[in-house]
Write a protein that holds these residues in place. Sequence first.
Motif, short mmCIF file in Angstrom:
data_model
loop_
_atom_site.label_atom_id
_atom_site.label_comp_id
_atom_site.label_asym_id
_atom_site.label_seq_id
_atom_site.Cartn_x
_atom_site.Cartn_y
_atom_site.Cartn_z
N UNK B 50 36.44 -66.40 -15.61
CA UNK B 50 35.28 -67.14 -15.12
C UNK B 50 34.51 -66.35 -14.06
N UNK B 51 35.26 -65.68 -13.16
CA UNK B 51 34.58 -64.92 -12.12
C UNK B 51 33.89 -63.69 -12.73
N UNK B 52 34.63 -63.00 -13.61
CA UNK B 52 34.04 -61.82 -14.26
C UNK B 52 32.75 -62.19 -14.99
N UNK B 53 32.76 -63.35 -15.61
CA UNK B 53 31.59 -63.81 -16.35
C UNK B 53 30.41 -64.04 -15.40
N UNK B 54 30.70 -64.66 -14.27
CA UNK B 54 29.64 -64.92 -13.28
C UNK B 54 29.09 -63.61 -12.73
N UNK B 55 29.98 -62.66 -12.43
CA UNK B 55 29.54 -61.36 -11.91
C UNK B 55 28.64 -60.68 -12.94
N UNK B 56 29.07 -60.69 -14.20
CA UNK B 56 28.27 -60.05 -15.25
C UNK B 56 26.92 -60.73 -15.42
#
Lengths: 205, 75
Positions: B50-56
């Motif tokens: 979820x965090x990686x997705x938000x960062x991307x």
Amino acid sequence: MRQVTATGLSVEEAVQSALKQLNITENQATIDVIEEGKKGFLGLFGSKRAIVKVSMNEDPVKKAEKYLAGIVNQFDIDISIESSIKDNVVTYHLSGEKIAILIGKRAQTLNALQYLVQLVINRESNKYYTVIVDAEGYRKRREDTLVQLANRKASQVVERKRDVKLEPMPSFERKIIHTALQNNRAVKTFSDGVEPNRYVVIRSV
Amino acid sequence: MKALIENIVVPLVDYPEAIHVTEKEEENKIVYHLEVHADDVGKVIGKNGRIAKAVRTVVYAAGMKSNKRIYLDIM
């Protein structure tokens, strides 16, 4: 981060004096004891003063605002941020031209920013904050749209006696739908599916 | 762009000094490779990414102004 070093006859006394200098309370501070201090013989010989280093914890709301500013400033557009806090809900209002790039398709960029800011604000704070990142009143406009949608779909459900599944939405948007139809006795609402694809179902009762 | 990635990720991790962003430009895309301390991997990926997705999402939005596609690799 502001910090002071203070001394006193005991650790407690040193801490109190440092807190007084910073004009803060103990739960806003990080305390490092450098020297425990010793009473000494009869309080005369070999006594050592206690030394502590007290630093002020940065206000998490301010810190998160800086974090958000550090991100949006990299977009090469002029954006100003205003924050407001009500209970444990912190809202950051972004405004400026070309704000669309920060909202993104179906607010995916805005929601990503909101999630990241929420992580940062709650990382070191012992209080739990809910973060809303808004851009030029987008959230309010979206809320109005969702309430309208909810009412329209609800009457459809009553007419056709069939469930209506809405498209997947983040939790705070689903909540708007549930709240909007809470007092509608003809239908009930619940969420189905697994995050991030959870969606609201409206069913007639 | 590198600064943006660092600005996003540094406050999320415990070992900010271990963060490395490298940039590799290819024909029609730019690949950013993000390295973090082994103990921090979970903090930048998150539950179900979820965090990686938000960062991307944020990084790709900033990359819209360039005409090359942008990728973010997280080790």
